[in-house]
Each structure stands twice: as structure tokens, then as C-alpha cells.
Design a protein around this motif. Structure first.
Motif, PDB file in Angstrom:
ATOM      1  N   TYR A   3     -10.757   1.920  -5.734  1.00  0.00           N
ATOM      2  CA  TYR A   3     -10.039   0.772  -5.193  1.00  0.00           C
ATOM      3  C   TYR A   3      -8.544   1.022  -5.341  1.00  0.00           C
ATOM      4  CZ  TYR A   3     -14.565  -1.535  -5.531  1.00  0.00           C
ATOM      5  OH  TYR A   3     -15.888  -1.844  -5.402  1.00  0.00           O
ATOM      6  N   ILE A   4      -7.760   0.409  -4.455  1.00  0.00           N
ATOM      7  CA  ILE A   4      -6.309   0.496  -4.548  1.00  0.00           C
ATOM      8  C   ILE A   4      -5.803  -0.764  -5.233  1.00  0.00           C
ATOM      9  CG2 ILE A   4      -4.139   0.738  -3.299  1.00  0.00           C
ATOM     10  CD1 ILE A   4      -5.703   2.006  -1.009  1.00  0.00           C
ATOM     11  N   GLY A   5      -5.116  -0.586  -6.366  1.00  0.00           N
ATOM     12  CA  GLY A   5      -4.515  -1.707  -7.090  1.00  0.00           C
ATOM     13  C   GLY A   5      -3.005  -1.658  -6.987  1.00  0.00           C
ATOM     14  N   LYS A   6      -2.350  -2.638  -7.552  1.00  0.00           N
ATOM     15  CA  LYS A   6      -0.892  -2.704  -7.476  1.00  0.00           C
ATOM     16  C   LYS A   6      -0.223  -1.527  -8.190  1.00  0.00           C
ATOM     17  CE  LYS A   6      -0.469  -7.726  -7.017  1.00  0.00           C
ATOM     18  NZ  LYS A   6       0.090  -8.974  -7.603  1.00  0.00           N
ATOM     19  N   ASN A   7      -0.889  -0.998  -9.208  1.00  0.00           N
ATOM     20  CA  ASN A   7      -0.281   0.057 -10.013  1.00  0.00           C
ATOM     21  C   ASN A   7      -0.936   1.420  -9.809  1.00  0.00           C
ATOM     22  OD1 ASN A   7       1.582  -1.728 -11.339  1.00  0.00           O
ATOM     23  ND2 ASN A   7      -0.169  -2.516 -12.504  1.00  0.00           N
ATOM     24  N   GLY A   8      -1.750   1.545  -8.774  1.00  0.00           N
ATOM     25  CA  GLY A   8      -2.403   2.818  -8.515  1.00  0.00           C
ATOM     26  C   GLY A   8      -3.857   2.628  -8.137  1.00  0.00           C
ATOM     27  N   ILE A   9      -4.665   3.652  -8.341  1.00  0.00           N
ATOM     28  CA  ILE A   9      -6.081   3.550  -8.002  1.00  0.00           C
ATOM     29  C   ILE A   9      -6.885   3.157  -9.234  1.00  0.00           C
ATOM     30  CG2 ILE A   9      -5.911   5.135  -6.064  1.00  0.00           C
ATOM     31  CD1 ILE A   9      -6.988   7.350  -7.811  1.00  0.00           C
ATOM     32  N   ILE A  46       0.833  -1.204   0.000  1.00  0.00           N
ATOM     33  CA  ILE A  46       0.000   0.000   0.000  1.00  0.00           C
ATOM     34  C   ILE A  46       0.867   1.253   0.000  1.00  0.00           C
ATOM     35  CG2 ILE A  46      -1.741   1.324   1.252  1.00  0.00           C
ATOM     36  CD1 ILE A  46      -2.874  -1.209   0.062  1.00  0.00           C
ATOM     37  N   THR A  47       1.908   1.279   0.814  1.00  0.00           N
ATOM     38  CA  THR A  47       2.789   2.455   0.858  1.00  0.00           C
ATOM     39  C   THR A  47       3.493   2.653  -0.477  1.00  0.00           C
ATOM     40  OG1 THR A  47       4.604   1.145   1.807  1.00  0.00           O
ATOM     41  CG2 THR A  47       3.162   2.303   3.346  1.00  0.00           C
ATOM     42  N   TYR A  48       3.774   1.565  -1.178  1.00  0.00           N
ATOM     43  CA  TYR A  48       4.400   1.682  -2.504  1.00  0.00           C
ATOM     44  C   TYR A  48       3.490   2.444  -3.461  1.00  0.00           C
ATOM     45  CZ  TYR A  48       5.787   0.596  -7.251  1.00  0.00           C
ATOM     46  OH  TYR A  48       6.118   0.706  -8.584  1.00  0.00           O
ATOM     47  N   VAL A  49       2.208   2.090  -3.465  1.00  0.00           N
ATOM     48  CA  VAL A  49       1.254   2.762  -4.351  1.00  0.00           C
ATOM     49  C   VAL A  49       1.143   4.238  -4.001  1.00  0.00           C
ATOM     50  CG1 VAL A  49      -1.176   2.894  -5.040  1.00  0.00           C
ATOM     51  CG2 VAL A  49      -0.071   0.664  -4.797  1.00  0.00           C
ATOM     52  N   ILE A  50       1.067   4.532  -2.697  1.00  0.00           N
ATOM     53  CA  ILE A  50       0.944   5.925  -2.262  1.00  0.00           C
ATOM     54  C   ILE A  50       2.175   6.733  -2.664  1.00  0.00           C
ATOM     55  CG2 ILE A  50       0.846   7.437  -0.237  1.00  0.00           C
ATOM     56  CD1 ILE A  50      -0.937   5.314   1.081  1.00  0.00           C
ATOM     57  N   ASP A  51       3.349   6.189  -2.396  1.00  0.00           N
ATOM     58  CA  ASP A  51       4.584   6.912  -2.687  1.00  0.00           C
ATOM     59  C   ASP A  51       4.820   7.083  -4.186  1.00  0.00           C
ATOM     60  OD1 ASP A  51       5.121   7.156   0.002  1.00  0.00           O
ATOM     61  OD2 ASP A  51       6.485   5.446   0.085  1.00  0.00           O
ATOM     62  N   ALA A  52       4.505   6.040  -4.958  1.00  0.00           N
ATOM     63  CA  ALA A  52       4.845   6.052  -6.374  1.00  0.00           C
ATOM     64  C   ALA A  52       3.778   6.671  -7.265  1.00  0.00           C
ATOM     65  CB  ALA A  52       5.127   4.623  -6.844  1.00  0.00           C
ATOM     66  N   ARG A  53       2.509   6.594  -6.838  1.00  0.00           N
ATOM     67  CA  ARG A  53       1.435   6.949  -7.758  1.00  0.00           C
ATOM     68  C   ARG A  53       0.521   8.083  -7.298  1.00  0.00           C
ATOM     69  NH1 ARG A  53       2.803   4.303 -12.472  1.00  0.00           N
ATOM     70  NH2 ARG A  53       3.520   2.188 -11.990  1.00  0.00           N
ATOM     71  N   SER A  63      -1.583  14.831  -0.427  1.00  0.00           N
ATOM     72  CA  SER A  63      -2.488  15.924  -0.073  1.00  0.00           C
ATOM     73  C   SER A  63      -3.908  15.687  -0.578  1.00  0.00           C
ATOM     74  CB  SER A  63      -1.959  17.251  -0.619  1.00  0.00           C
ATOM     75  OG  SER A  63      -2.019  17.275  -2.043  1.00  0.00           O
ATOM     76  N   ARG A  64      -4.098  14.744  -1.481  1.00  0.00           N
ATOM     77  CA  ARG A  64      -5.428  14.463  -2.023  1.00  0.00           C
ATOM     78  C   ARG A  64      -6.069  13.231  -1.386  1.00  0.00           C
ATOM     79  NH1 ARG A  64      -6.216  14.347  -8.135  1.00  0.00           N
ATOM     80  NH2 ARG A  64      -8.316  14.910  -7.430  1.00  0.00           N
ATOM     81  N   ILE A  65      -5.364  12.595  -0.446  1.00  0.00           N
ATOM     82  CA  ILE A  65      -5.908  11.406   0.213  1.00  0.00           C
ATOM     83  C   ILE A  65      -6.688  11.830   1.453  1.00  0.00           C
ATOM     84  CG2 ILE A  65      -5.377   9.211   1.347  1.00  0.00           C
ATOM     85  CD1 ILE A  65      -2.823   9.085  -0.310  1.00  0.00           C
ATOM     86  N   ILE A  68      -9.883   3.729  -1.235  1.00  0.00           N
ATOM     87  CA  ILE A  68      -9.310   5.034  -0.916  1.00  0.00           C
ATOM     88  C   ILE A  68     -10.269   6.145  -1.337  1.00  0.00           C
ATOM     89  CG2 ILE A  68      -8.103   5.158  -3.148  1.00  0.00           C
ATOM     90  CD1 ILE A  68      -5.821   6.640  -1.733  1.00  0.00           C
ATOM     91  N   ASN A  69     -10.361   7.176  -0.510  1.00  0.00           N
ATOM     92  CA  ASN A  69     -11.044   8.404  -0.904  1.00  0.00           C
ATOM     93  C   ASN A  69      -9.954   9.345  -1.380  1.00  0.00           C
ATOM     94  OD1 ASN A  69     -12.167  11.044  -0.963  1.00  0.00           O
ATOM     95  ND2 ASN A  69     -13.756  10.448   0.480  1.00  0.00           N
ATOM     96  N   TYR A  70      -9.912   9.554  -2.685  1.00  0.00           N
ATOM     97  CA  TYR A  70      -8.846  10.347  -3.293  1.00  0.00           C
ATOM     98  C   TYR A  70      -9.470  11.534  -4.019  1.00  0.00           C
ATOM     99  CZ  TYR A  70      -4.419  11.265  -5.733  1.00  0.00           C
ATOM    100  OH  TYR A  70      -3.243  11.838  -6.196  1.00  0.00           O
ATOM    101  N   GLY A  71      -9.185  12.714  -3.527  1.00  0.00           N
ATOM    102  CA  GLY A  71      -9.746  13.912  -4.134  1.00  0.00           C
ATOM    103  C   GLY A  71     -11.244  14.015  -4.009  1.00  0.00           C
TER     104      GLY A  71
END
Length: 305
Positions: free
Chosen positions: A44-50, A10-17, A21-23, A36-39
Motif C-alpha cells: 500500500y502507498i502511505g503518506k510516508n512511503g510504502i 502520490i508524487t511526493y512519496v515516489i520522489d522522497a521515498r 526503477s523498482r516501480i 504499488i508493485n515495488y520490486g
């Protein structure tokens, strides 16, 4: 702090993608997709992002949910049990975890929560100036008592926090913040994690009835700011403070005046004109959108643009 409590994937997705400030929220349910509530929107949170496709979502195990809660308590559930029995934990940075699980009772009292089934991580945001519209009506010719009404997630807490700062700047000598669930100032280890003004005293983790009584006697506030009013006991605490000459600004769940009048105990408060300003917010244009502001007679004095 998030990196200390979240699993690596999960931290990988947050840091990389993602932009932190929008979470607004991270929701993890045992054996269910990570959300995730984003913006202001849920994904949904996936391996490569939302993603909006549930098939690409990461599935959260029950051990992951348990691990997040335990890490958030720094491996000592007992040390935060006074918060845990109320369904939440506040950690460094003002981050707040809402927790669901099996309630353990001792007689009629809740002893603790175990076998955690879900956790909602709410990340606070400070939006400087978001309260200025409300402030111009609350502190115009004099300081007025006000009720900030909005549905869940529409920015009530953020506006209250900014109101504390702005009213302190405008000369309020003694402001008492009754932060029952540690959401406004997010006190952690004896220190507020979020800015609520330089003239603000804070009481956390207790009922409003107790905090109002104790705080008025002990701190002589000019103004009390508090979070969500839930029923007749809370309304009674507010009415008692205002009758004693202390202004009160509070929040409540309601989207319209009709919903407000449907709340148990509100009609009596309205008849006594305890509040002289009613500020309605929504998330129509994002959290903290001003809809209407009403006076003590529920006459509209501000219309949404």
C-alpha cells in the motif's frame, strides 16, 4: 510523465521515498487504498512511503481516478478513444494505463468507456541482455519460431523487447513488430518510446490477423515478433505466416506445458510444429526467470539453474 498525471501526495512519496526503477505498477481504485508493485511485491502507498498495513494507506477518491485518466489523455478523451475502447492508454515514456469503468455501447460495438472506477499504471522496464538465454536457442543453427510462455507479470514483454534488439544485432534484416496493445515498443505520437532495434518496423493498435496480413505484404519481414496470443484467430495468423516462410516469435499466458495444451487452438498448432522453441518464464527469482526451454516435440533442452 508520472508527475503530470498523479496527485501531489502520490508524487511526493515516489520522489522522497522510492526508487523509480523498482516501480512496476501503480493501482488506483475508487474509494480504495492506493497500491504499488515495488520490486515485484505489492504494498500500500502511505503518506510516508510504502506499507503492508492497510490502515496506513492513502485512500483514492473516484475524482482522483477520473483525474488521472483525463490528464493522461491531455484532457482529450476523444483523441485516444481508439485505445480507450480496448481498455488502455499509452502515454509518453512508454507508460501504459489499463482502465476500468462503464462500457458505452453503440449497437454491438464498444463506443467508449466512462465513469472510470480504476486505473492500473504499468511502468515499462528495459533489462539489457535479459533475452540472451532465449536468443541462444531461438537463433542457433538457424532462426526459429518460438513461443514465450509465462504467467502475467513474469517478464514476457520485457524479454520480447530485448529479443527484438538482440536479433537485429545478429543480422535479422527486416523485423516486423506487431504490437497490438502498444506494450512492447509503446509507440506514442508516431515514435517508439522503447528501444526495439534498428531494423524493426512497427504496427500498433490493430488485430494480429490484420497486422500479419498487411505487414507481410507491405514490409516483407524475415521475422515477426508479437505480443500475447489470445485464441484461434491469433494462432491462425501465426500459422499462416510460418507457412509462408516468415519466422514468428510470440508470447502467451501459461506457466507450464499442461496449461499451454489447455489453451483453445494450441493442440493444432503444436501438431503442425509451428513453433520449434517453447520458452517458459516465471518470477520465481524475479520477473524474467528462465524455467525451461523445449523443442518442437516439447522435449526439454534447457533446465532451470
Amino acid at each position: 510523465m508520472l508527475r503530470k498525471i498523479l496527485p501531489t501526495e502520490i508524487t511526493y512519496v515516489i520522489d522522497a521515498r522510492l526508487n523509480l526503477s523498482r516501480i512496476y505498477e501503480l493501482r488506483f481504485r475508487a474509494d480504495m487504498p492506493a497500491v504499488i508493485n515495488y520490486g515485484g511485491r505489492y504494498y500500500y502507498i502511505g503518506k510516508n512511503g510504502i506499507t503492508e498495513d492497510v490502515k496506513g494507506a492513502l485512500i483514492v477518491s473516484s475524482d482522483t481516478v477520473k483525474g488521472i485518466v483525463i490528464k493522461a489523455t491531455e484532457f482529450s478523451l476523444y483523441s485516444v478513444n481508439n485505445q480507450l475502447v480496448k481498455g488502455y492508454i499509452t502515454i509518453s515514456g512508454g507508460i501504459r494505463l489499463g482502465v476500468c469503468g462503464e462500457i458505452v455501447r453503440d449497437g454491438g460495438d464498444v463506443k467508449t468507456i466512462k465513469n472510470f472506477t480504476s486505473v492500473n499504471i504499468r511502468i515499462p522496464h528495459e533489462v539489457p541482455g535479459c533475452s540472451l538465454t532465449a536468443c541462444s536457442f531461438i537463433n542457433d543453427t538457424r532462426l526459429r519460431s518460438a513461443l514465450i510462455a509465462a504467467p502475467p507479470g513474469a517478464g514476457k514483454t520485457t524479454v520480447l523487447r530485448d529479443l527484438c534488439k538482440n536479433l537485429c544485432r545478429e543480422g535479422i534484416k527486416n523485423l516486423l513488430l506487431v504490437d497490438e496493445r502498444c506494450e512492447i515498443a509503446a509507440v506514442y505520437d508516431g515514435r517508439p518510446q522503447l528501444d526495439v532495434g534498428k531494423n524493426t518496423d512497427i504496427i500498433s493498435n490493430c488485430s494480429k490477423a490484420y497486422a500479419f496480413s498487411y505487414g507481410i505484404r507491405s514490409m516483407r519481414p524475415d521475422l515477426i515478433v508479437t505480443d500475447e496470443l489470445m485464441g484461434e484467430e491469433d494462432f491462425g495468423a501465426v500459422a499462416g505466416a510460418v507457412a509462408g516462410g516468415v519466422s514468428v516469435i510470440a508470447s502467451i499466458h501459461a506457466s507450464t506445458p499442461d496449461e499451454l495444451f489447455a489453451r483453445v487452438g494450441f493442440k493444432e498448432i503444436f501438431a503442425k510444429k509451428i513453433f520449434s522453441r517453447y520458452v517458459f518464464l516465471s518470477e520465481r527469482k524475479g520477473p524474467g526467470t528462465y524455467e525451461n526451454i523445449y523443442d518442437a516435440d516439447m522435449k526439454c533442452i534447457y533446465f532451470a539453474a
